[in-house]
Design a protein around this motif. Sequence first.
Motif, short mmCIF file in Angstrom:
data_model
loop_
_atom_site.label_atom_id
_atom_site.label_comp_id
_atom_site.label_asym_id
_atom_site.label_seq_id
_atom_site.Cartn_x
_atom_site.Cartn_y
_atom_site.Cartn_z
N LYS A 198 1.35 -1.13 -0.01
CA LYS A 198 0.02 0.05 -0.04
C LYS A 198 0.48 1.13 0.02
CE LYS A 198 -4.24 -2.07 2.56
NZ LYS A 198 -5.00 -1.72 3.74
N ASN A 199 1.36 1.50 1.25
CA ASN A 199 2.66 2.02 1.23
C ASN A 199 3.76 2.78 -0.87
OD1 ASN A 199 4.50 4.77 1.84
ND2 ASN A 199 6.05 3.18 3.59
N ALA A 200 3.53 1.69 -1.57
CA ALA A 200 4.31 1.69 -2.84
C ALA A 200 3.14 2.31 -3.41
CB ALA A 200 4.77 0.60 -3.16
N THR A 201 1.95 1.66 -3.21
CA THR A 201 0.88 2.02 -4.33
C THR A 201 0.63 3.64 -3.63
OG1 THR A 201 0.02 0.40 -4.65
CG2 THR A 201 -0.78 1.90 -4.36
N PHE A 202 0.95 4.15 -2.64
CA PHE A 202 0.32 5.50 -2.13
C PHE A 202 2.12 6.53 -3.43
CE2 PHE A 202 -2.36 4.51 1.48
CZ PHE A 202 -3.18 4.52 0.41
N GLU A 240 -0.19 12.48 5.02
CA GLU A 240 -0.61 11.66 6.28
C GLU A 240 -1.43 10.57 6.11
OE1 GLU A 240 -3.98 13.98 7.00
OE2 GLU A 240 -3.30 16.18 8.14
N ARG A 241 -1.30 9.98 5.38
CA ARG A 241 -1.25 8.85 4.91
C ARG A 241 -0.24 7.70 4.97
NH1 ARG A 241 -6.40 8.12 -0.05
NH2 ARG A 241 -8.42 8.97 1.60
N ILE A 242 -0.03 7.81 4.09
CA ILE A 242 1.74 7.79 4.20
C ILE A 242 2.59 7.82 5.12
CG2 ILE A 242 4.40 8.08 3.38
CD1 ILE A 242 3.34 8.82 0.95
N ASP A 243 1.98 8.78 6.37
CA ASP A 243 2.77 8.43 7.57
C ASP A 243 2.15 7.42 8.68
OD1 ASP A 243 4.59 10.61 7.00
OD2 ASP A 243 3.59 12.49 7.90
N GLU A 244 1.08 7.41 8.34
CA GLU A 244 0.57 6.96 9.04
C GLU A 244 0.50 4.69 8.43
OE1 GLU A 244 -3.72 6.90 8.34
OE2 GLU A 244 -4.19 8.92 9.82
N ARG A 245 0.79 5.16 7.47
CA ARG A 245 1.41 3.53 7.39
C ARG A 245 2.77 3.63 7.44
NH1 ARG A 245 -3.05 3.47 6.48
NH2 ARG A 245 -4.73 2.39 5.14
N ASN A 246 3.58 4.33 7.53
CA ASN A 246 4.71 4.32 7.15
C ASN A 246 5.04 3.69 9.32
OD1 ASN A 246 6.03 4.66 5.35
ND2 ASN A 246 5.78 6.66 5.73
N GLN A 247 3.66 4.87 10.11
CA GLN A 247 4.42 4.30 11.69
C GLN A 247 3.82 2.64 12.48
OE1 GLN A 247 5.16 6.21 14.39
NE2 GLN A 247 6.17 7.81 12.73
N ASP A 248 2.81 2.60 10.85
CA ASP A 248 1.98 1.11 11.54
C ASP A 248 3.44 -0.34 10.71
OD1 ASP A 248 -0.41 1.72 11.80
OD2 ASP A 248 -1.06 2.01 9.87
N LEU A 249 4.01 0.38 9.81
CA LEU A 249 4.61 -0.17 9.53
C LEU A 249 6.04 -0.35 10.70
CD1 LEU A 249 6.34 -2.35 7.09
CD2 LEU A 249 7.18 -0.50 6.38
N LEU A 250 6.25 0.67 10.73
CA LEU A 250 7.13 0.39 11.89
C LEU A 250 7.11 -0.02 13.26
CD1 LEU A 250 10.53 1.20 13.28
CD2 LEU A 250 8.97 3.50 14.52
N ARG A 251 5.32 0.00 13.55
CA ARG A 251 4.83 -0.90 14.81
C ARG A 251 5.22 -2.62 14.71
NH1 ARG A 251 -0.15 -1.74 16.57
NH2 ARG A 251 -0.76 -0.88 14.43
N LEU A 252 4.92 -2.12 13.39
CA LEU A 252 4.62 -3.97 13.90
C LEU A 252 5.81 -4.54 13.65
CD1 LEU A 252 1.68 -3.82 10.74
CD2 LEU A 252 1.77 -4.77 12.92
N LYS A 253 7.03 -3.80 13.05
CA LYS A 253 8.23 -3.94 12.76
C LYS A 253 9.15 -4.49 14.53
CE LYS A 253 10.65 -2.59 8.35
NZ LYS A 253 11.31 -1.53 7.59
N LEU A 254 8.35 -3.64 15.27
CA LEU A 254 8.78 -3.72 16.07
C LEU A 254 7.91 -5.10 17.03
CD1 LEU A 254 8.58 0.30 17.31
CD2 LEU A 254 10.61 -1.58 17.63
N MET A 255 6.54 -5.07 16.64
CA MET A 255 5.76 -5.69 17.33
C MET A 255 6.34 -7.68 17.49
SD MET A 255 1.96 -6.55 17.15
CE MET A 255 1.43 -4.88 18.05
N ALA A 256 6.77 -7.49 15.83
CA ALA A 256 7.31 -8.59 15.00
C ALA A 256 8.88 -8.97 15.59
CB ALA A 256 7.38 -8.81 13.19
N GLY A 257 9.64 -8.04 15.85
CA GLY A 257 10.78 -7.60 16.92
C GLY A 257 10.52 -8.48 18.56
N ASN A 258 9.94 -7.37 19.45
CA ASN A 258 9.55 -8.33 20.45
C ASN A 258 8.72 -9.64 20.64
OD1 ASN A 258 9.38 -5.90 21.44
ND2 ASN A 258 8.09 -5.29 20.68
N THR A 259 8.07 -9.95 19.70
CA THR A 259 7.57 -11.45 19.17
C THR A 259 8.36 -12.55 18.86
OG1 THR A 259 5.28 -10.34 18.56
CG2 THR A 259 5.67 -12.87 18.26
#
Length: 384
Positions: A198-202, A240-259
């Motif tokens: 989605k980020n690439a599409t935007f 704003e959408r790109i920033d939100e997607r980047n934030q979500d991606l960063l949050r998911l990366k952090l969550m994946a690292g924690n997992t």
Amino acid sequence: MEAETVSSDTGNETEIDDRLQALDNEDLYQFVEETIRSNKVLETETQMFEKFLHHVDPKERSGRFSSSSGVSGHFGRDDFPMGGQKRPKVHSLLSDRILRLTAEQKCDIAQREIEELRDDTEKLQEESEKVLDTYRAIMEEADMRLAETKKESYEFERDILKGSVNSRTSKVIAEKVLRYFDDRLKGRDSLIEKLRLKNATFKVQKKKLILQLKQKEEMGEVLHEVDFNQLKIENQQYLERIDERNQDLLRLKLMAGNTLQVLNSYKKKLNTATMESERLASEITARNDLLSKIDAETDFVEDERAKAEKINRSLRQQLNDYRVPSVMEYVQEKASLYELRKKVKSWERKVEIAEMALATYKKTWKIMLATESGIPPWLKLDLT
């Protein structure tokens, strides 16, 4: 002219003094109260006028007060003493009378102050709305994270803590735990991949819009201000959408690292538990072997004990049944025992004599058989 004004002011002062002396205490008190109220009103007007002068430009200030009668001409340096110089009292009273504002000027100042307050209120309201929107977004994100955490906790408790427990050992099955975390990691990876796409599409859409805007600028098309504002708004929304997607991606990366960290810790615990389980299994096997040996020895000892008890009972029965004979019976039994032993010895002697005679008869019989058949006796004897 100035002398006339000074003399008139002096006369007014004497008249005021005479009036004050003619008043009693209650009237003086009321006069003082009215004077205090008027001073407060004048102080408020002065503060408002100072704010007005602070906000208004010098050109606008001169334009506003040039039309007022007899006011702007007295705003010179002589009316505002500088450097600690003291003016005469009469001249200060005259300047105070002249420098008072008209009702129109007061209305203008009040209107300007109201506008300033309205602008400040609107700015404060906009800032407050932005802060409220930020807090609402933070609360929504916190609620979403809390809901996701509760859902994951419920699923983990349902699938792992309750559904993956071995009924025999009452422990969690390691394979199901690993499968659960692998599925969670795969789901996170797929979500990250979707957000990345989605980020690439935007980004591609943004590049297309930038190219279209450049083409329009090169073609010389005239865009209105509304179009530019619309493009700015859309661009801001996409950013704003790109920033939100980047934030979500960063949050998911952090969550994946924690997992992944949690998974590694659980793997270590699983290895430790597996080693402990193997050790306990070997110890249980050794204890079972020892227990079987102890059971066999216990059975053998029980059999021996049963035999000993049986012998003991028979001996006790014999002991209970034993009856001591009398002396004469004992002597008779001893005599009969002696006679029996004597007979046994004689019979043993007779048996020995009979055996010797039997051996002699056998030897004679063999010699006779050997003589009849023509075989030498010594050879016949050796063959037999």
